[in-house]
Design a protein around this motif. Structure first.
Motif, PDB file in Angstrom:
ATOM      1  N   UNK A  10       7.882  -4.883   3.173  1.00 57.98           N
ATOM      2  CA  UNK A  10       8.790  -4.348   2.154  1.00 57.98           C
ATOM      3  C   UNK A  10       8.861  -2.827   2.124  1.00 57.98           C
ATOM      4  N   UNK A  11       7.997  -2.136   2.856  1.00 57.92           N
ATOM      5  CA  UNK A  11       8.048  -0.671   2.863  1.00 57.92           C
ATOM      6  C   UNK A  11       8.418  -0.080   4.224  1.00 57.92           C
ATOM      7  N   UNK A  12       8.709  -0.910   5.207  1.00 55.85           N
ATOM      8  CA  UNK A  12       8.925  -0.408   6.570  1.00 55.85           C
ATOM      9  C   UNK A  12       9.944   0.722   6.625  1.00 55.85           C
ATOM     10  N   UNK A  13      11.113   0.524   6.049  1.00 54.80           N
ATOM     11  CA  UNK A  13      12.160   1.540   6.143  1.00 54.80           C
ATOM     12  C   UNK A  13      12.041   2.621   5.075  1.00 54.80           C
ATOM     13  N   UNK A  14      10.951   2.612   4.343  1.00 59.59           N
ATOM     14  CA  UNK A  14      10.682   3.671   3.366  1.00 59.59           C
ATOM     15  C   UNK A  14       9.587   4.605   3.871  1.00 59.59           C
ATOM     16  N   UNK A  41       5.748 -12.732   8.753  1.00 61.44           N
ATOM     17  CA  UNK A  41       5.624 -14.114   8.274  1.00 61.44           C
ATOM     18  C   UNK A  41       4.802 -14.201   6.989  1.00 61.44           C
ATOM     19  N   UNK A  42       5.306 -14.987   6.062  1.00 60.81           N
ATOM     20  CA  UNK A  42       4.606 -15.200   4.802  1.00 60.81           C
ATOM     21  C   UNK A  42       4.919 -14.192   3.730  1.00 60.81           C
ATOM     22  N   UNK A  43       5.709 -13.146   4.046  1.00 58.02           N
ATOM     23  CA  UNK A  43       6.085 -12.134   3.054  1.00 58.02           C
ATOM     24  C   UNK A  43       7.573 -12.227   2.799  1.00 58.02           C
ATOM     25  N   UNK A  44       7.952 -11.957   1.593  1.00 57.47           N
ATOM     26  CA  UNK A  44       9.368 -11.941   1.249  1.00 57.47           C
ATOM     27  C   UNK A  44       9.812 -10.488   1.261  1.00 57.47           C
ATOM     28  N   UNK A  45      10.842 -10.181   2.042  1.00 56.55           N
ATOM     29  CA  UNK A  45      11.323  -8.805   2.134  1.00 56.55           C
ATOM     30  C   UNK A  45      11.999  -8.378   0.845  1.00 56.55           C
ATOM     31  N   UNK A  46      11.618  -7.241   0.312  1.00 53.71           N
ATOM     32  CA  UNK A  46      12.227  -6.782  -0.926  1.00 53.71           C
ATOM     33  C   UNK A  46      13.435  -5.890  -0.673  1.00 53.71           C
ATOM     34  N   UNK A  47      13.614  -5.399   0.544  1.00 53.72           N
ATOM     35  CA  UNK A  47      14.766  -4.540   0.813  1.00 53.72           C
ATOM     36  C   UNK A  47      16.071  -5.298   0.636  1.00 53.72           C
ATOM     37  N   UNK A  48      16.090  -6.533   1.111  1.00 56.65           N
ATOM     38  CA  UNK A  48      17.310  -7.325   1.054  1.00 56.65           C
ATOM     39  C   UNK A  48      17.117  -8.636   0.332  1.00 56.65           C
ATOM     40  N   UNK A  49      15.905  -8.894  -0.132  1.00 58.16           N
ATOM     41  CA  UNK A  49      15.574 -10.132  -0.813  1.00 58.16           C
ATOM     42  C   UNK A  49      15.940 -11.343   0.043  1.00 58.16           C
ATOM     43  N   UNK A  50      15.562 -11.304   1.311  1.00 60.38           N
ATOM     44  CA  UNK A  50      15.815 -12.445   2.176  1.00 60.38           C
ATOM     45  C   UNK A  50      14.531 -13.223   2.393  1.00 60.38           C
ATOM     46  N   UNK A  51      14.697 -14.469   2.780  1.00 62.84           N
ATOM     47  CA  UNK A  51      13.537 -15.317   3.004  1.00 62.84           C
ATOM     48  C   UNK A  51      12.807 -14.876   4.263  1.00 62.84           C
ATOM     49  N   UNK A  52      11.517 -15.084   4.269  1.00 65.42           N
ATOM     50  CA  UNK A  52      10.699 -14.785   5.439  1.00 65.42           C
ATOM     51  C   UNK A  52      10.183 -16.110   5.998  1.00 65.42           C
TER      52      UNK A  52
END
Length: 105
Positions: A10-14, A41-52
């Protein structure tokens, strides 16, 4: 280096160091299609709120998710503002921003 695999949390592009990886790859290759962004895997991305993908998901499931959200990644990268990214050390941030500005203006 022919392709770049970026494992996205969730912080990669930040984080500026991660963005520098993308910047450097684009300077060398210059092709968006050679960058593969995968959610961790196992994390939900918060940038776009897409499924992981679930941990241990088969490769075809992971790739299906990546392809389904590729347009979101590309749109985000095109609108990215490096001034909003952070680095642990202030001097790193200034040096990295100067590198980006020298390359892209």
């Amino acid at each position: 280096c022919q392709r770049l695999l970026a494992l996205q949390g969730d912080t990669y592009l930040k984080r500026l160091w991660c963005v520098i990886e993308l910047f450097t790859f684009m300077e060398i290759r210059g092709r968006e299609e050679d960058i593969e962004m995968r959610p961790i895997p196992g994390k939900r991305g918060t940038l776009f709120d897409f499924e992981a993908p679930a941990p241990g998901a088969p490769p075809e499931e992971v790739l299906a998710l990546v392809h389904r959200h590729r347009d979101k990644w590309v749109a985000y990268l095109r609108e990215f503002d490096s001034n909003e990214a952070s680095a642990y050390l202030a001097e790193d941030r200034e040096r990295l921003l100067a590198t980006i500005e020298a390359g892209f203006g």
